[in-house]
Motif scaffolding. Structure first.
Motif, PDB file in Angstrom:
ATOM      1  N   ALA A 196       0.831  -1.204   0.000  1.00  0.00           N
ATOM      2  CA  ALA A 196       0.000   0.000   0.000  1.00  0.00           C
ATOM      3  C   ALA A 196       0.865   1.253   0.000  1.00  0.00           C
ATOM      4  O   ALA A 196       0.560   2.222  -0.705  1.00  0.00           O
ATOM      5  CB  ALA A 196      -0.936   0.005   1.207  1.00  0.00           C
ATOM      6  N   ASN A 197       1.939   1.232   0.766  1.00  0.00           N
ATOM      7  CA  ASN A 197       2.820   2.384   0.801  1.00  0.00           C
ATOM      8  C   ASN A 197       3.519   2.572  -0.534  1.00  0.00           C
ATOM      9  O   ASN A 197       3.714   3.717  -0.979  1.00  0.00           O
ATOM     10  CB  ASN A 197       3.836   2.252   1.938  1.00  0.00           C
ATOM     11  CG  ASN A 197       3.207   2.424   3.281  1.00  0.00           C
ATOM     12  OD1 ASN A 197       2.127   3.008   3.405  1.00  0.00           O
ATOM     13  ND2 ASN A 197       3.849   1.895   4.321  1.00  0.00           N
ATOM     14  N   ALA A 198       3.874   1.468  -1.186  1.00  0.00           N
ATOM     15  CA  ALA A 198       4.518   1.581  -2.498  1.00  0.00           C
ATOM     16  C   ALA A 198       3.546   2.155  -3.531  1.00  0.00           C
ATOM     17  O   ALA A 198       3.958   2.837  -4.458  1.00  0.00           O
ATOM     18  CB  ALA A 198       5.018   0.217  -2.948  1.00  0.00           C
ATOM     19  N   LEU A 199       2.262   1.874  -3.340  1.00  0.00           N
ATOM     20  CA  LEU A 199       1.240   2.402  -4.242  1.00  0.00           C
ATOM     21  C   LEU A 199       0.686   3.735  -3.756  1.00  0.00           C
ATOM     22  O   LEU A 199      -0.278   4.265  -4.313  1.00  0.00           O
ATOM     23  CB  LEU A 199       0.092   1.405  -4.394  1.00  0.00           C
ATOM     24  CG  LEU A 199       0.463   0.077  -5.050  1.00  0.00           C
ATOM     25  CD1 LEU A 199      -0.703  -0.897  -4.937  1.00  0.00           C
ATOM     26  CD2 LEU A 199       0.827   0.300  -6.507  1.00  0.00           C
ATOM     27  N   HIS A 200       1.262   4.241  -2.670  1.00  0.00           N
ATOM     28  CA  HIS A 200       0.845   5.516  -2.058  1.00  0.00           C
ATOM     29  C   HIS A 200      -0.607   5.467  -1.580  1.00  0.00           C
ATOM     30  O   HIS A 200      -1.344   6.437  -1.730  1.00  0.00           O
ATOM     31  CB  HIS A 200       1.058   6.687  -3.027  1.00  0.00           C
ATOM     32  CG  HIS A 200       2.469   6.773  -3.531  1.00  0.00           C
ATOM     33  ND1 HIS A 200       3.509   7.159  -2.722  1.00  0.00           N
ATOM     34  CD2 HIS A 200       2.990   6.501  -4.736  1.00  0.00           C
ATOM     35  CE1 HIS A 200       4.639   7.130  -3.416  1.00  0.00           C
ATOM     36  NE2 HIS A 200       4.353   6.716  -4.650  1.00  0.00           N
ATOM     37  N   LEU A 201      -1.035   4.327  -1.005  1.00  0.00           N
ATOM     38  CA  LEU A 201      -2.375   4.192  -0.457  1.00  0.00           C
ATOM     39  C   LEU A 201      -2.415   4.546   1.032  1.00  0.00           C
ATOM     40  O   LEU A 201      -3.475   4.879   1.549  1.00  0.00           O
ATOM     41  CB  LEU A 201      -2.914   2.774  -0.671  1.00  0.00           C
ATOM     42  CG  LEU A 201      -3.049   2.336  -2.126  1.00  0.00           C
ATOM     43  CD1 LEU A 201      -3.506   0.895  -2.196  1.00  0.00           C
ATOM     44  CD2 LEU A 201      -3.997   3.232  -2.881  1.00  0.00           C
ATOM     45  N   HIS A 202      -1.308   4.412   1.737  1.00  0.00           N
ATOM     46  CA  HIS A 202      -1.138   4.772   3.152  1.00  0.00           C
ATOM     47  C   HIS A 202      -2.226   4.194   4.041  1.00  0.00           C
ATOM     48  O   HIS A 202      -3.158   4.858   4.426  1.00  0.00           O
ATOM     49  CB  HIS A 202      -1.072   6.297   3.298  1.00  0.00           C
ATOM     50  CG  HIS A 202       0.011   6.905   2.474  1.00  0.00           C
ATOM     51  ND1 HIS A 202       1.347   6.712   2.749  1.00  0.00           N
ATOM     52  CD2 HIS A 202      -0.049   7.658   1.342  1.00  0.00           C
ATOM     53  CE1 HIS A 202       2.068   7.345   1.842  1.00  0.00           C
ATOM     54  NE2 HIS A 202       1.250   7.917   0.971  1.00  0.00           N
TER      55      HIS A 202
END
Length: 70
Positions: free
Chosen positions: A62-68
């Motif tokens: 999620a962080n890699a996809l900027h979903l945080h």
């Protein structure tokens, strides 16, 4: 090289058929169950909410996809 190399052995085919048969029987049992009641007085009063667990791998994705998902 045999022309039908991709065909499984008879034992594997038989095992596949048995697995499909078991799943079809389970589906038939579930499909013939009565529908749940729609009457308000027959519904449970307290229904606990499930906890959602976010794994470390999902967090990194999620962080890699900027979903945080903090």
């Amino acid at each position: 090289m045999p022309p039908y190399e991709e065909i499984a052995s008879p034992a594997e085919l038989h095992a596949d058929c048995q697995a499909v048969s078991r799943r079809l029987q389970d589906a038939a049992v579930k499909a013939t169950r009565p529908a749940p009641s729609l009457h308000f007085d027959e519904l449970p009063r307290e229904v606990a909410k499930r906890d959602i667990q976010i794994s470390e791998a999902a967090q990194r994705l999620a962080n890699a996809l900027h979903l945080h998902l903090d």
